[in-house]
Design a protein around this motif. Structure first.
Motif, PDB file in Angstrom:
ATOM      1  N   PHE A   1      -3.443  -4.018  10.686  1.00  0.00           N
ATOM      2  CA  PHE A   1      -4.054  -2.588   9.319  1.00  0.00           C
ATOM      3  C   PHE A   1      -3.322  -1.931   9.159  1.00  0.00           C
ATOM      4  CE2 PHE A   1      -5.867   1.620   9.157  1.00  0.00           C
ATOM      5  CZ  PHE A   1      -6.820   1.220   7.851  1.00  0.00           C
ATOM      6  N   PHE A   2      -1.909  -1.565   9.851  1.00  0.00           N
ATOM      7  CA  PHE A   2      -1.316  -0.395   9.433  1.00  0.00           C
ATOM      8  C   PHE A   2      -0.131  -1.753   8.056  1.00  0.00           C
ATOM      9  CE2 PHE A   2       2.745   1.805   9.648  1.00  0.00           C
ATOM     10  CZ  PHE A   2       2.273   2.568   9.230  1.00  0.00           C
ATOM     11  N   LEU A   3       0.670  -2.194   8.311  1.00  0.00           N
ATOM     12  CA  LEU A   3       1.148  -3.271   7.298  1.00  0.00           C
ATOM     13  C   LEU A   3       0.310  -3.696   6.001  1.00  0.00           C
ATOM     14  CD1 LEU A   3       3.405  -5.183  10.011  1.00  0.00           C
ATOM     15  CD2 LEU A   3       4.465  -3.230   8.756  1.00  0.00           C
ATOM     16  N   LEU A   4      -0.686  -4.034   6.193  1.00  0.00           N
ATOM     17  CA  LEU A   4      -1.226  -4.823   5.288  1.00  0.00           C
ATOM     18  C   LEU A   4      -2.113  -3.475   4.593  1.00  0.00           C
ATOM     19  CD1 LEU A   4      -3.403  -7.304   6.674  1.00  0.00           C
ATOM     20  CD2 LEU A   4      -1.554  -8.086   5.178  1.00  0.00           C
ATOM     21  N   SER A   5      -2.288  -2.023   4.664  1.00  0.00           N
ATOM     22  CA  SER A   5      -2.149  -1.082   3.643  1.00  0.00           C
ATOM     23  C   SER A   5      -1.042  -0.715   3.364  1.00  0.00           C
ATOM     24  CB  SER A   5      -3.303  -0.321   4.926  1.00  0.00           C
ATOM     25  OG  SER A   5      -4.474  -0.485   5.569  1.00  0.00           O
ATOM     26  N   LEU A   6      -0.173  -0.361   3.846  1.00  0.00           N
ATOM     27  CA  LEU A   6       0.953  -0.303   3.412  1.00  0.00           C
ATOM     28  C   LEU A   6       1.457  -1.150   2.383  1.00  0.00           C
ATOM     29  CD1 LEU A   6       3.293   1.481   6.150  1.00  0.00           C
ATOM     30  CD2 LEU A   6       1.948   2.489   4.286  1.00  0.00           C
ATOM     31  N   GLY A   7       1.491  -2.061   2.472  1.00  0.00           N
ATOM     32  CA  GLY A   7       1.892  -3.208   1.225  1.00  0.00           C
ATOM     33  C   GLY A   7       0.726  -3.363  -0.038  1.00  0.00           C
ATOM     34  N   SER A   8      -0.735  -2.867   0.599  1.00  0.00           N
ATOM     35  CA  SER A   8      -1.965  -2.730  -0.257  1.00  0.00           C
ATOM     36  C   SER A   8      -1.288  -1.558  -1.145  1.00  0.00           C
ATOM     37  CB  SER A   8      -3.294  -2.584  -0.220  1.00  0.00           C
ATOM     38  OG  SER A   8      -3.726  -3.863   0.516  1.00  0.00           O
ATOM     39  N   THR A   9      -0.952  -0.086  -1.331  1.00  0.00           N
ATOM     40  CA  THR A   9      -0.699   1.205  -1.221  1.00  0.00           C
ATOM     41  C   THR A   9       0.602   0.760  -2.497  1.00  0.00           C
ATOM     42  OG1 THR A   9      -1.656   1.930   0.491  1.00  0.00           O
ATOM     43  CG2 THR A   9       0.393   2.699  -1.074  1.00  0.00           C
ATOM     44  N   GLU A  10       1.705  -0.142  -2.207  1.00  0.00           N
ATOM     45  CA  GLU A  10       2.873  -0.526  -2.882  1.00  0.00           C
ATOM     46  C   GLU A  10       2.316  -1.553  -4.276  1.00  0.00           C
ATOM     47  OE1 GLU A  10       7.807  -2.294  -2.610  1.00  0.00           O
ATOM     48  OE2 GLU A  10       6.199  -1.559  -1.321  1.00  0.00           O
ATOM     49  N   CYS A  11       1.361  -2.488  -3.785  1.00  0.00           N
ATOM     50  CA  CYS A  11       1.536  -3.034  -4.974  1.00  0.00           C
ATOM     51  C   CYS A  11       0.373  -1.995  -5.738  1.00  0.00           C
ATOM     52  CB  CYS A  11       0.000  -4.073  -4.657  1.00  0.00           C
ATOM     53  SG  CYS A  11       0.175  -5.350  -3.698  1.00  0.00           S
ATOM     54  N   PHE A  12      -0.733  -0.951  -5.990  1.00  0.00           N
ATOM     55  CA  PHE A  12      -1.137  -0.022  -6.707  1.00  0.00           C
ATOM     56  C   PHE A  12      -0.101   0.962  -6.813  1.00  0.00           C
ATOM     57  CE2 PHE A  12      -5.380  -0.924  -4.147  1.00  0.00           C
ATOM     58  CZ  PHE A  12      -5.964  -1.176  -4.932  1.00  0.00           C
ATOM     59  N   LEU A  13       1.136   1.258  -6.345  1.00  0.00           N
ATOM     60  CA  LEU A  13       1.999   2.200  -6.713  1.00  0.00           C
ATOM     61  C   LEU A  13       2.627   1.569  -7.782  1.00  0.00           C
ATOM     62  CD1 LEU A  13       3.458   4.346  -3.294  1.00  0.00           C
ATOM     63  CD2 LEU A  13       2.410   4.574  -6.002  1.00  0.00           C
ATOM     64  N   LEU A  14       3.651   0.333  -7.801  1.00  0.00           N
ATOM     65  CA  LEU A  14       3.970  -0.094  -8.371  1.00  0.00           C
ATOM     66  C   LEU A  14       3.431  -0.416 -10.049  1.00  0.00           C
ATOM     67  CD1 LEU A  14       5.229  -2.914  -6.402  1.00  0.00           C
ATOM     68  CD2 LEU A  14       7.018  -1.239  -7.209  1.00  0.00           C
ATOM     69  N   ALA A  15       1.383  -1.349  -9.478  1.00  0.00           N
ATOM     70  CA  ALA A  15       1.723  -0.388 -10.883  1.00  0.00           C
ATOM     71  C   ALA A  15       1.386   0.370 -11.769  1.00  0.00           C
ATOM     72  CB  ALA A  15      -0.039  -1.385 -10.800  1.00  0.00           C
ATOM     73  N   VAL A  16       0.994   1.583 -10.687  1.00  0.00           N
ATOM     74  CA  VAL A  16       1.066   3.136 -11.387  1.00  0.00           C
ATOM     75  C   VAL A  16       2.208   2.862 -12.058  1.00  0.00           C
ATOM     76  CG1 VAL A  16       1.117   5.447 -10.984  1.00  0.00           C
ATOM     77  CG2 VAL A  16      -0.613   3.585  -9.702  1.00  0.00           C
ATOM     78  N   MET A  17       3.503   3.008 -11.465  1.00  0.00           N
ATOM     79  CA  MET A  17       4.651   3.229 -11.949  1.00  0.00           C
ATOM     80  C   MET A  17       4.886   2.040 -13.615  1.00  0.00           C
ATOM     81  SD  MET A  17       7.208   3.285  -8.291  1.00  0.00           S
ATOM     82  CE  MET A  17       8.672   3.147  -9.434  1.00  0.00           C
ATOM     83  N   ALA A  18       3.597   1.201 -13.186  1.00  0.00           N
ATOM     84  CA  ALA A  18       4.404   0.100 -14.769  1.00  0.00           C
ATOM     85  C   ALA A  18       3.575   1.038 -15.600  1.00  0.00           C
ATOM     86  CB  ALA A  18       3.540  -1.067 -14.649  1.00  0.00           C
ATOM     87  N   TYR A  19       2.556   1.264 -15.713  1.00  0.00           N
ATOM     88  CA  TYR A  19       1.623   1.659 -16.326  1.00  0.00           C
ATOM     89  C   TYR A  19       2.553   3.570 -16.996  1.00  0.00           C
ATOM     90  CZ  TYR A  19      -1.906   5.355 -18.391  1.00  0.00           C
ATOM     91  OH  TYR A  19      -2.799   6.171 -19.552  1.00  0.00           O
ATOM     92  N   ASP A  20       3.326   3.902 -15.569  1.00  0.00           N
ATOM     93  CA  ASP A  20       3.762   5.618 -15.707  1.00  0.00           C
ATOM     94  C   ASP A  20       4.981   4.973 -16.914  1.00  0.00           C
ATOM     95  OD1 ASP A  20       5.223   8.392 -16.093  1.00  0.00           O
ATOM     96  OD2 ASP A  20       7.147   6.742 -15.243  1.00  0.00           O
ATOM     97  N   ARG A  21       5.352   3.696 -16.977  1.00  0.00           N
ATOM     98  CA  ARG A  21       6.887   3.491 -18.577  1.00  0.00           C
ATOM     99  C   ARG A  21       5.998   3.515 -19.674  1.00  0.00           C
ATOM    100  NH1 ARG A  21      10.730   5.962 -17.803  1.00  0.00           N
ATOM    101  NH2 ARG A  21       9.179   7.313 -16.890  1.00  0.00           N
ATOM    102  N   TYR A  22       5.130   2.090 -19.504  1.00  0.00           N
ATOM    103  CA  TYR A  22       3.995   2.084 -20.922  1.00  0.00           C
ATOM    104  C   TYR A  22       4.236   3.470 -21.429  1.00  0.00           C
ATOM    105  CZ  TYR A  22      -0.013   1.518 -23.414  1.00  0.00           C
ATOM    106  OH  TYR A  22      -1.103   1.595 -24.100  1.00  0.00           O
ATOM    107  N   VAL A  23       3.289   4.252 -21.004  1.00  0.00           N
ATOM    108  CA  VAL A  23       3.316   5.341 -21.219  1.00  0.00           C
ATOM    109  C   VAL A  23       4.598   6.545 -22.094  1.00  0.00           C
ATOM    110  CG1 VAL A  23       2.482   8.280 -21.500  1.00  0.00           C
ATOM    111  CG2 VAL A  23       1.184   6.049 -19.702  1.00  0.00           C
TER     112      VAL A  23
END
Length: 297
Positions: free
Chosen positions: A98-120
């Motif tokens: 649970f811990f590893l998969l949750s952190l992995g999912s969070t990383e996916c979302f964070l990378l998407a957020v960082m991509a959106y930040d670069r887009y703006v």
């Protein structure tokens, strides 16, 4: 009258004592550099006012996540390879999963957020400060962490309901979803379906957001007339693009598939890259390719 398995034995990397000791040294060195590298980024951003921007706020969260992500794997893996801690209870196994998969999912979302930040930043440079303000940055980060852990909650619950009657040997150095499904003596179809659906929602959806952001980013960069301007614009997102490519390539191989019947040895190799090597690469990629971080150093 079946007996329920209460603990598992982790095989790690079978081989000679010298080969296992070599791996222990590599894992320990990688883990130490990962902690030092990611902690240094957090300290650097925290103490340098020039880096108090949304981009570095997201980077700090990514570094903080990487520290815990690799901590959830490497110490136990070293114990497994040394032969001092090869057993893991069923509850701890589910907790690690649970811990590893949750952190992995969070990383996916964070990378998407960082991509959106670069887009703006690249497509709307004059409005960046007003669009990507501190309130929105905090909201995006909190949503990433909350979404990552909530997405895996149902999957971890379904896995905890599986029955294990033996064998109790996991051909891995950690508890991952494929290893648990391979050992279960109950119907694993609901868990496999849940894993596939969660993977689509988390990995593919965040990857699509990242790809769409970079399509707009690249099209905007190509419209810049001066070569110097194009180079400067691309340099602001090249480090993030490198991390995205490495992370999504290995993650999609591991989880975006309709069945868990893949080679466990191959999964072990990809998991090593995903949980040990990638957290080490991130701080070096961002510092070596980023002039602002090098200047702050």
């Amino acid at each position: 009258n079946g007996t329920r398995v209460e603990e598992f034995i982790l095989l790690g990397f079978p081989g000679t004592w010298h080969s296992r000791i070599s791996l222990v040294v590599i894992f320990a060195l990688t883990y130490s550099l990962t902690l030092i590298g990611n902690a240094s980024i957090i300290a650097l951003v925290w103490t340098n006012r020039n880096l108090h921007t949304p981009m570095y706020f997201f980077l700090c969260n990514l570094s903080f996540l990487e520290i815990w992500y690799t901590t959830g794997v490497v110490p136990k893996a070293i114990g497994v390879m040394l032969g001092t801690s090869q057993t893991i209870s069923f509850r701890v196994c589910i907790l690690q999963l649970f811990f590893l998969l949750s952190l992995g999912s969070t990383e996916c979302f964070l990378l998407a957020v960082m991509a959106y930040d670069r887009y703006v930043a690249i497509c709307y440079p004059l409005r960046y400060s007003s669009l990507m303000n501190s309130v929105l940055s905090v909201q995006l980060v909190l949503s990433s962490w909350l979404g990552g852990f909530l997405a895996i909650s149902l999957l971890a619950f379904l896995t905890s309901r599986l029955t294990f009657c033996g064998p109790d040997v996991i051909n891995h150095f950690l508890c991952d979803i494929d290893s648990c499904l391979a050992l279960s003596c109950s119907d694993t179809w609901p868990v496999e379906l849940a894993t596939f659906l969660v993977s689509i929602i988390v990995v593919v959806a965040s990857c699509v957001v990242t790809l769409v952001s970079y399509v707009y980013i690249i099209s905007s960069i190509l419209k810049i007339k001066s070569a110097h301007g194009r180079k400067k614009a691309f340099s602001t997102c090249s480090a993030h693009l490198s991390v995205v490519t490495i992370w999504y390539g290995s993650t999609m191989f591991l989880y975006v598939k309709p069945s868990a019947q893949n080679s466990l040895d191959l999964n072990k190799l990809v998991n090593t890259f995903n949980t040990v090597v990638t957290p080490l690469l991130n701080p070096f990629i961002y510092t070596l390719r980023n002039k602002e971080v090098k200047k702050a150093l």
